[in-house]
Every structure is written in structure tokens, then in C-alpha cells.
Write a protein that holds these residues in place. Structure first.
Motif, mmCIF file in Angstrom:
data_model
loop_
_atom_site.group_PDB
_atom_site.id
_atom_site.type_symbol
_atom_site.label_atom_id
_atom_site.label_comp_id
_atom_site.label_asym_id
_atom_site.label_seq_id
_atom_site.Cartn_x
_atom_site.Cartn_y
_atom_site.Cartn_z
ATOM 1 N N THR A 4 40.419 -36.135 -41.154
ATOM 2 C CA THR A 4 40.228 -37.006 -42.315
ATOM 3 C C THR A 4 41.193 -36.656 -43.436
ATOM 4 N N ARG A 5 41.145 -37.451 -44.453
ATOM 5 C CA ARG A 5 41.908 -37.200 -45.684
ATOM 6 C C ARG A 5 40.909 -37.043 -46.821
ATOM 7 N N GLY A 6 41.146 -36.114 -47.671
ATOM 8 C CA GLY A 6 40.309 -35.949 -48.848
ATOM 9 C C GLY A 6 39.027 -35.195 -48.567
ATOM 10 N N ARG A 7 38.558 -34.505 -49.575
ATOM 11 C CA ARG A 7 37.377 -33.654 -49.422
ATOM 12 C C ARG A 7 36.112 -34.433 -49.077
ATOM 13 N N ASP A 8 35.900 -35.557 -49.738
ATOM 14 C CA ASP A 8 34.677 -36.324 -49.481
ATOM 15 C C ASP A 8 34.619 -36.806 -48.031
ATOM 16 N N GLU A 9 35.722 -37.323 -47.528
ATOM 17 C CA GLU A 9 35.758 -37.758 -46.132
ATOM 18 C C GLU A 9 35.556 -36.574 -45.190
ATOM 19 N N ARG A 10 36.138 -35.444 -45.544
ATOM 20 C CA ARG A 10 35.992 -34.248 -44.712
ATOM 21 C C ARG A 10 34.539 -33.793 -44.667
ATOM 22 N N LEU A 11 33.868 -33.837 -45.813
ATOM 23 C CA LEU A 11 32.455 -33.442 -45.846
ATOM 24 C C LEU A 11 31.588 -34.389 -45.024
ATOM 25 N N THR A 12 31.857 -35.676 -45.137
ATOM 26 C CA THR A 12 31.097 -36.658 -44.360
ATOM 27 C C THR A 12 31.305 -36.422 -42.873
ATOM 28 N N TRP A 13 32.553 -36.224 -42.464
ATOM 29 C CA TRP A 13 32.857 -35.971 -41.059
ATOM 30 C C TRP A 13 32.161 -34.701 -40.584
ATOM 31 N N LEU A 14 32.250 -33.644 -41.379
ATOM 32 C CA LEU A 14 31.647 -32.363 -41.003
ATOM 33 C C LEU A 14 30.128 -32.470 -40.920
ATOM 34 N N CYS A 15 29.513 -33.146 -41.856
ATOM 35 C CA CYS A 15 28.057 -33.338 -41.833
ATOM 36 C C CYS A 15 27.643 -34.111 -40.586
ATOM 37 N N ASP A 16 28.393 -35.153 -40.271
ATOM 38 C CA ASP A 16 28.098 -35.928 -39.065
ATOM 39 C C ASP A 16 28.216 -35.061 -37.816
ATOM 40 N N GLU A 17 29.279 -34.271 -37.740
ATOM 41 C CA GLU A 17 29.475 -33.384 -36.588
ATOM 42 C C GLU A 17 28.361 -32.342 -36.491
ATOM 43 N N LEU A 18 28.025 -31.731 -37.611
ATOM 44 C CA LEU A 18 26.977 -30.704 -37.598
ATOM 45 C C LEU A 18 25.620 -31.300 -37.233
ATOM 46 N N SER A 19 25.344 -32.496 -37.709
ATOM 47 C CA SER A 19 24.026 -33.090 -37.466
ATOM 48 C C SER A 19 23.832 -33.503 -36.007
ATOM 49 N N ARG A 20 24.885 -33.423 -35.220
ATOM 50 C CA ARG A 20 24.788 -33.678 -33.776
ATOM 51 C C ARG A 20 24.513 -32.385 -32.990
ATOM 52 N N ARG A 21 24.453 -31.281 -33.699
ATOM 53 C CA ARG A 21 24.287 -29.971 -33.068
ATOM 54 C C ARG A 21 22.839 -29.504 -33.189
ATOM 55 N N PRO A 22 22.456 -28.523 -32.369
ATOM 56 C CA PRO A 22 21.121 -27.934 -32.530
ATOM 57 C C PRO A 22 21.010 -27.216 -33.882
ATOM 58 N N LEU A 23 19.780 -27.093 -34.368
ATOM 59 C CA LEU A 23 19.550 -26.425 -35.655
ATOM 60 C C LEU A 23 20.168 -25.030 -35.688
ATOM 61 N N THR A 24 20.079 -24.306 -34.589
ATOM 62 C CA THR A 24 20.626 -22.940 -34.573
ATOM 63 C C THR A 24 22.128 -22.940 -34.821
ATOM 64 N N GLU A 25 22.848 -23.921 -34.308
ATOM 65 C CA GLU A 25 24.292 -23.986 -34.539
ATOM 66 C C GLU A 25 24.608 -24.343 -35.988
ATOM 67 N N ILE A 26 23.776 -25.176 -36.579
ATOM 68 C CA ILE A 26 23.977 -25.523 -37.996
ATOM 69 C C ILE A 26 23.791 -24.277 -38.850
ATOM 70 N N VAL A 27 22.755 -23.516 -38.569
ATOM 71 C CA VAL A 27 22.505 -22.267 -39.301
ATOM 72 C C VAL A 27 23.657 -21.295 -39.070
ATOM 73 N N GLN A 28 24.120 -21.191 -37.826
ATOM 74 C CA GLN A 28 25.229 -20.287 -37.521
ATOM 75 C C GLN A 28 26.515 -20.715 -38.224
ATOM 76 N N PHE A 29 26.710 -22.004 -38.406
ATOM 77 C CA PHE A 29 27.861 -22.484 -39.173
ATOM 78 C C PHE A 29 27.808 -21.912 -40.592
ATOM 79 N N GLN A 30 26.631 -21.997 -41.232
ATOM 80 C CA GLN A 30 26.504 -21.490 -42.596
ATOM 81 C C GLN A 30 26.708 -19.979 -42.638
#
Length: 157
Positions: A4-30
Motif C-alpha cells: 500500500t501507500r501511506g500509513r492509513d492504507e498500510r494500517l487498514t491492510w495490516l488490520c485486515d491481514e491480522l484479523s484473518r489470523r488466529p488470536l494467538t498470532e495477533i497477540v504474537q504480532f504485538q
């Protein structure tokens, strides 16, 4: 960053990608984000941030600066941890040179919202309302385990 381009688009993309993962992977990302930003928690990088900002840099501002460094890419991040002066050569800092800070707008070297993207994805996955933060941070703390010792900046001020 390549997606993506720009921080807002990057955050949206990252949130979408993370929300497709199991909760444990989201926690591990943080957890990993916290570990990586702590690598940049040095007095030398704090001094570099103050230099870039043209003076003083508050505690929160420096934390957001570390998140911004994650966003400029692995190579630049690693180089800056080893040699903070290398930030001067990055395109993200070069574009600020000679511009008054009030005109930095989207180029401002901080990215606070990156620190909340995993919690947002966690909330989307658990379908929790705005109070999912407690459960998310409890899971992060459990994954990190007991952190001992001083977590202040490394090096000498």
C-alpha cells in the motif's frame, strides 16, 4: 509496505491481514512489535529523534518514533539501531530537511496508531466492542511472560 501507500492504507491492510489470523498470532504480532521497538529504545536513538524534531522529544513521542522506524523498513531500522546517524540518509528523513515542522503533516516521524492495530484486529476477531483492550493486553502480557530488570533506554544519556 509494498502492499500500500501511506500509513492509513498500510494500517487498514495490516488490520485486515491480522484479523484473518488466529488470536494467538495477533497477540504474537504485538509481542514481536514490542520486542522490536524495544531494540530501538536507546539513548543514542533518542538523541537522533531529538535532532530530527529540532529539539526536545517526549517519552511518548520517542515511543511513537520507534514505531515509525519499524514502518520505514527492516533494513533502515536495523541500520539505525546500529548507527542512529544513518537515519539522516533515509528518504523519510531527507524529505523533512528544510521544511518547517508545521508542514510535515503525513511525513511526521511517528506512527502511534501502529501500536493499536493488533488490538483492533483482536477486537474484530472476538467481535468485542470497545472494551476488548483489557483482554488483549492480558493476553499480550501472558505471552511476554515476566519481564525483569530495567526496561529504560539502553546506553548512556
Amino acid at each position: 509496505r509494498r502492499q500500500t501507500r501511506g500509513r492509513d492504507e498500510r494500517l487498514t491492510w495490516l488490520c485486515d491481514e491480522l484479523s484473518r489470523r488466529p488470536l494467538t498470532e495477533i497477540v504474537q504480532f504485538q509481542v514481536r512489535l514490542d520486542e522490536v521497538t524495544h531494540e530501538a529504545f536507546t539513548w543514542d536513538l533518542w538523541a537522533a529523534a531529538e535532532r530530527i524534531f529540532g529539539g526536545w522529544c517526549a517519552d511518548d513521542g520517542f515511543c511513537y518514533f520507534g514505531l515509525w522506524m519499524v514502518g520505514i523498513g527492516r533494513e533502515a531500522f536495523v541500520r539505525a539501531v546500529i548507527d542512529p546517524d544513518s537515519l539522516a540518509d533515509t528518504p523519510e528523513v531527507q524529505c523533512l530537511v528544510g521544511r518547517p515542522r508545521e508542514l510535515w503533516n503525513d511525513d511526521w516521524p511517528e506512527w502511534e496508531s501502529l501500536d493499536y492495530v493488533a488490538m483492533e484486529a483482536y477486537g474484530l476477531l472476538t467481535r468485542a466492542d470497545d472494551d476488548c483492550g483489557d483482554a488483549f493486553y492480558e493476553a499480550v502480557e501472558a505471552e511476554e511472560g515476566a519481564v525483569g530488570g530495567n526496561r529504560g533506554p539502553r546506553g548512556e544519556q
